[in-house]
Design a protein around this motif. Structure first.
Motif, PDB file in Angstrom:
ATOM      1  N   LEU A   7       0.595  -1.061   0.121  1.00 14.04           N
ATOM      2  CA  LEU A   7      -0.037  -0.019  -0.053  1.00 14.04           C
ATOM      3  C   LEU A   7       1.087   0.932  -0.079  1.00 14.04           C
ATOM      4  O   LEU A   7       0.787   2.525  -0.887  1.00 14.04           O
ATOM      5  CB  LEU A   7      -0.774  -0.253   1.340  1.00 14.04           C
ATOM      6  N   GLY A   8       1.668   1.377   1.283  1.00 15.64           N
ATOM      7  CA  GLY A   8       2.947   2.605   0.896  1.00 15.64           C
ATOM      8  C   GLY A   8       3.982   2.455   0.084  1.00 15.64           C
ATOM      9  O   GLY A   8       4.481   1.688   0.626  1.00 15.64           O
ATOM     10  N   GLY A  27       2.655   7.504  -4.497  1.00 15.87           N
ATOM     11  CA  GLY A  27       1.237   6.926  -4.113  1.00 15.87           C
ATOM     12  C   GLY A  27       1.135   6.220  -3.191  1.00 15.87           C
ATOM     13  O   GLY A  27       1.652   5.305  -2.549  1.00 15.87           O
ATOM     14  N   GLU A  28      -0.135   5.402  -3.112  1.00 20.23           N
ATOM     15  CA  GLU A  28      -1.168   4.507  -2.390  1.00 20.23           C
ATOM     16  C   GLU A  28      -0.961   3.556  -3.611  1.00 20.23           C
ATOM     17  O   GLU A  28      -1.612   3.104  -4.061  1.00 20.23           O
ATOM     18  CB  GLU A  28      -2.034   5.221  -1.906  1.00 20.23           C
ATOM     19  N   LEU A  37      -3.500   1.688  -3.132  1.00 20.10           N
ATOM     20  CA  LEU A  37      -5.060   1.402  -3.228  1.00 20.10           C
ATOM     21  C   LEU A  37      -5.181   2.433  -3.957  1.00 20.10           C
ATOM     22  O   LEU A  37      -6.373   2.340  -5.173  1.00 20.10           O
ATOM     23  CB  LEU A  37      -5.355   2.590  -1.984  1.00 20.10           C
ATOM     24  N   ASP A  38      -4.930   3.895  -4.802  1.00 21.79           N
ATOM     25  CA  ASP A  38      -4.704   4.182  -5.717  1.00 21.79           C
ATOM     26  C   ASP A  38      -4.942   3.218  -7.130  1.00 21.79           C
ATOM     27  O   ASP A  38      -5.456   3.400  -8.115  1.00 21.79           O
ATOM     28  CB  ASP A  38      -3.842   5.690  -5.963  1.00 21.79           C
ATOM     29  N   THR A  71       0.274  -5.994   3.759  1.00 23.66           N
ATOM     30  CA  THR A  71       0.779  -4.509   4.047  1.00 23.66           C
ATOM     31  C   THR A  71       0.821  -4.337   5.884  1.00 23.66           C
ATOM     32  O   THR A  71       0.255  -5.436   6.165  1.00 23.66           O
ATOM     33  CB  THR A  71      -0.184  -3.063   3.359  1.00 23.66           C
ATOM     34  N   ARG A  79      -0.352  -2.480   7.621  1.00 19.99           N
ATOM     35  CA  ARG A  79      -1.323  -1.727   8.417  1.00 19.99           C
ATOM     36  C   ARG A  79      -2.142  -2.590   8.540  1.00 19.99           C
ATOM     37  O   ARG A  79      -3.593  -3.052   8.099  1.00 19.99           O
ATOM     38  CB  ARG A  79      -2.477  -0.899   6.629  1.00 19.99           C
ATOM     39  N   ASP A  93      -8.550  -0.182   7.569  1.00 23.17           N
ATOM     40  CA  ASP A  93      -8.148  -0.226   6.729  1.00 23.17           C
ATOM     41  C   ASP A  93      -7.872  -1.866   6.174  1.00 23.17           C
ATOM     42  O   ASP A  93      -8.033  -1.222   4.565  1.00 23.17           O
ATOM     43  CB  ASP A  93      -6.717  -0.370   6.818  1.00 23.17           C
TER      44      ASP A  93
END
Length: 232
Positions: free
Chosen positions: A52-53, A57-58, A60-61, A91, A93, A98
């Motif tokens: 994710l990180g 960018g992300e 998720l994008d 991830t 998270r 999340d």
């Protein structure tokens, strides 16, 4: 099966790549959203393992873009990957929110770092089964039974030893059945970016499979490719 790993931690990406290659997957890895999107446009993948990180960018994008297929440049439509491509988020998270956001954005599964490599592979196999519309862990065509988890192949109840690439070719055609797979599509399922491919590699693998499993299993469509019929 060809997998794209999107992970900016070089040690995790390398370890996971090595683990999956040892399990018979073709693997490519990248560390940014931009490179991941370019890779998805350039080659057909069977699954994505997505952090994710990322530095630009992300994740998720990227996932949202994949699912929506939005985006064009200068009015020219991009070559888009398949919107239903299986995606597993990996991830650190670990919050419930999340996980809910990741799944609701379109992820097929979600694992928390640090994860067990064997569990990750099991989740991948389950994800790929669902994507192919299968519920059983084995694939059967007539008296041929193939177990993607153990890489065991039985013909008429007798175990047939296959090389790693032979197994990968067989599995790719079974999962695509009854669609015809071109030589280039089979190559892309077996070899990552930068891996050398002999010009007749697919033909050699198919020849060996026919010798071991019978001439009638794999059909040839001249000038197009190979396929395994539904009825075996």
């Amino acid at each position: 099966m060809r997998v794209l790993i999107v992970e900016d931690d070089a040690a995790i990406a390398q370890g996971l790549s090595d683990n999956l290659r040892n399990a018979g997957y073709a693997v490519d890895a990248c560390s940014t959203v931009k490179d991941a999107w370019l890779s998805l446009q350039a080659e057909p993948f069977d699954a994505v393992l997505l952090d994710l990180g990322l530095p630009d960018g992300e994740g998720l994008d990227l996932l949202q873009r994949l699912r929506s297929q939005a985006g064009s440049k200068s009015g020219v439509q991009e070559a888009l990957p398949h919107p239903d491509l299986p995606v597993l988020i990996m991830t650190a998270r670990d919050g419930v929110t999340d996980r809910i956001i990741g799944l609701d954005t379109g992820a097929d599964d979600y694992v928390i770092k640090p994860f067990n490599a064997d569990e990750l592979q099991a989740r991948m196999r389950a994800m790929l089964r669902r994507s192919a519309g299968r519920s059983r862990p084995v694939i059967q065509r007539g008296d041929l039974v193939v177990d993607p988890a153990s890489h065991v192949v039985e013909k008429g109840g007798v175990v047939v030893p296959l090389g790693a690439k032979e197994f990968a070719v067989l599995l790719a055609m079974l999962q695509a059945s009854p669609r015809v797979m071109s030589r280039s599509r089979l190559e892309s399922a077996l070899y990552g970016f930068g891996e050398s491919v002999e010009s007749n590699a697919i033909e050699v693998h198919v020849h060996h499979l026919r010798k071991k499993l019978g001439d009638q299993l794999i059909k040839t469509v001249r000038g197009v490719g190979y396929f395994i019929p539904d009825e075996g």
